[in-house]
Design an enzyme around this catalytic site. Structure first.
Site, mmCIF file in Angstrom:
data_model
loop_
_atom_site.group_PDB
_atom_site.id
_atom_site.type_symbol
_atom_site.label_atom_id
_atom_site.label_comp_id
_atom_site.label_asym_id
_atom_site.label_seq_id
_atom_site.Cartn_x
_atom_site.Cartn_y
_atom_site.Cartn_z
ATOM 1 N N GLY A 3 -5.353 83.927 23.603
ATOM 2 C CA GLY A 3 -4.584 83.133 22.646
ATOM 3 C C GLY A 3 -4.910 81.669 22.784
ATOM 4 O O GLY A 3 -4.637 81.056 23.817
ATOM 5 N N LYS B 164 17.723 81.824 19.882
ATOM 6 C CA LYS B 164 16.412 81.920 19.226
ATOM 7 C C LYS B 164 16.646 82.350 17.794
ATOM 8 O O LYS B 164 17.649 83.004 17.468
ATOM 9 C CB LYS B 164 15.538 82.964 19.927
ATOM 10 C CG LYS B 164 14.046 82.731 19.749
ATOM 11 C CD LYS B 164 13.541 81.622 20.648
ATOM 12 C CE LYS B 164 12.020 81.526 20.592
ATOM 13 N NZ LYS B 164 11.496 80.540 21.543
ATOM 14 N N VAL C 244 -0.883 75.741 22.492
ATOM 15 C CA VAL C 244 -0.667 75.803 23.940
ATOM 16 C C VAL C 244 -1.924 76.281 24.645
ATOM 17 O O VAL C 244 -2.350 75.702 25.650
ATOM 18 C CB VAL C 244 0.528 76.714 24.275
ATOM 19 C CG1 VAL C 244 0.673 76.861 25.793
ATOM 20 C CG2 VAL C 244 1.810 76.156 23.680
#
Length: 345
Positions: free
Chosen positions: A177, A80, A181
């Site tokens: 959120g 990452k 997505v």
């Protein structure tokens, strides 16, 4: 700061601190494990409060990618990267090209893609300096819709295990959120008749989901206490913590965010409260599965692979039920076994 003594260090193979003065780039690339293949994981751009906070985030996320790729059955290791800075004000071609040059120097040991704060256009700039980039337009493209599809399948697996239902019609889901997505997840849930309660720090995101799917909007701090069946965290991590757990009324936690548990022990607490937790790196693997099909991209084949998330989660849930141990512990053990087996081949 003693890097090797950090709890999040967890035997990482390599950490690269990247600095380019001319572009203003400050970035960290973490390579956790390459037993299964080159370390693959997205690049996140975030305005961290400290360099240590950025490092710890990158360390935790890269370990999560090792486990995610292992549990998804991919020939990829875990890595990452994070770029420290405000994604709304600090982006430039020079910055992303500088980042691309650092990725190129790793000669394929780390392959990057988009994550929070990064979009396909940014990755296209990175691609000018290195070919070690996935998720490009014209190939597999934006992984967000496929991540959402995998989370939707994972929620169905959790609902089947916990509630004994094959459908979501009439179930209440709180989605925290509503970015790419979260939005696509809401669409899948709405299409199957689920009732949505939503929140986001961005009012435009909230208004869009309310208008399109008839969702009920609540304040960002009220999402945990909603009387729902499923809580789906799809923003940043660590929203399952000592402060929020006492307020959670959902019987299932299943969402797209990475590192949802602030600490591993919070999995024990959820179990003790009778809340089924879908380990984040298992349920949110759709995006990385999608980019694994980058060359000669076939969306149908990618989605068929993403469908396997349902079975993998069911295996974790059943093992947890039989052993009486938290699902996050079960998933970690299975992932480590797969990584160790690859090393011994």
């Amino acid at each position: 700061m003693a890097v090797f003594n950090l709890r999040a260090y967890d035997d990482h193979e390599q950490i690269v601190f990247c600095r380019d003065v001319e572009s203003g780039l400050k970035a960290i690339i973490c390579i956790h494990n390459t037993n299964l293949g080159p370390a693959v994981g997205g690049c996140r751009m975030w305005d961290y409060n400290s360099d240590e906070g950025a490092l710890i985030d990158a360390l935790r996320l890269s370990r999560g990618m090792t486990y995610k790729n292992a549990m998804a059955g991919l020939q990829m290791g875990g890595g990452k990267s994070v770029i420290i800075g405000n994604s709304k004000t600090m982006k430039s071609e020079e910055l992303f090209r500088a980042f691309g040059r650092f990725v190129e120097k790793l000669s394929g040991k780390y392959i990057t893609a988009e994550d929070v704060g990064i979009n396909p256009n940014d990755m296209a700039i990175v691609n000018k300096e290195t070919n070690y980039v996935l998720g490009l337009e014209g190939k597999s493209g934006d992984p967000s819709p496929v991540t959402a599809y995998g989370v939707y399948k994972g929620i169905k697996a959790a609902v089947k295990h916990k509630l004994g239902r094959d459908d979501l019609d009439g179930l209440k889901v709180a989605v925290q959120g509503l970015g790419h997505v979260g939005y696509y997840l809401c669409k899948h849930l709405n299409d199957e008749g689920a009732k949505l309660v939503v929140t986001d720090i961005n009012k435009e995101n909230v208004d869009r989901v309310v208008n399109e799917f008839g969702a009920v909007a609540v304040d960002v701090n009220e999402i945990y206490s909603q009387d729902v069946d499923v809580y789906a965290p799809c923003a940043l991590g660590a929203t399952i913590n000592d402060t929020t757990i006492p307020h959670i009324k959902a019987s299932i936690v299943a969402g797209a965010a990475n590192n949802q548990l602030a600490e591993d022990r919070h999995g024990d607490i959820l179990l003790s409260k009778g809340i089924l937790y879908a380990p984040d790196y298992v349920i949110n693997a759709g995006g990385i599965i999608n980019v694994s099909f980058e060359e000669n991209y076939n969306r149908d084949a990618a989605l068929k692979k993403v469908d396997e998330i349902y079975g993998t989660l069911t295996e974790v849930f059943e093992a947890s039920k039989l052993s009486g141990r938290p699902t996050n512990v079960i998933a970690d053990e299975l992932a480590r076994q797969r990584v160790a087996a690859a090393k011994n081949k």
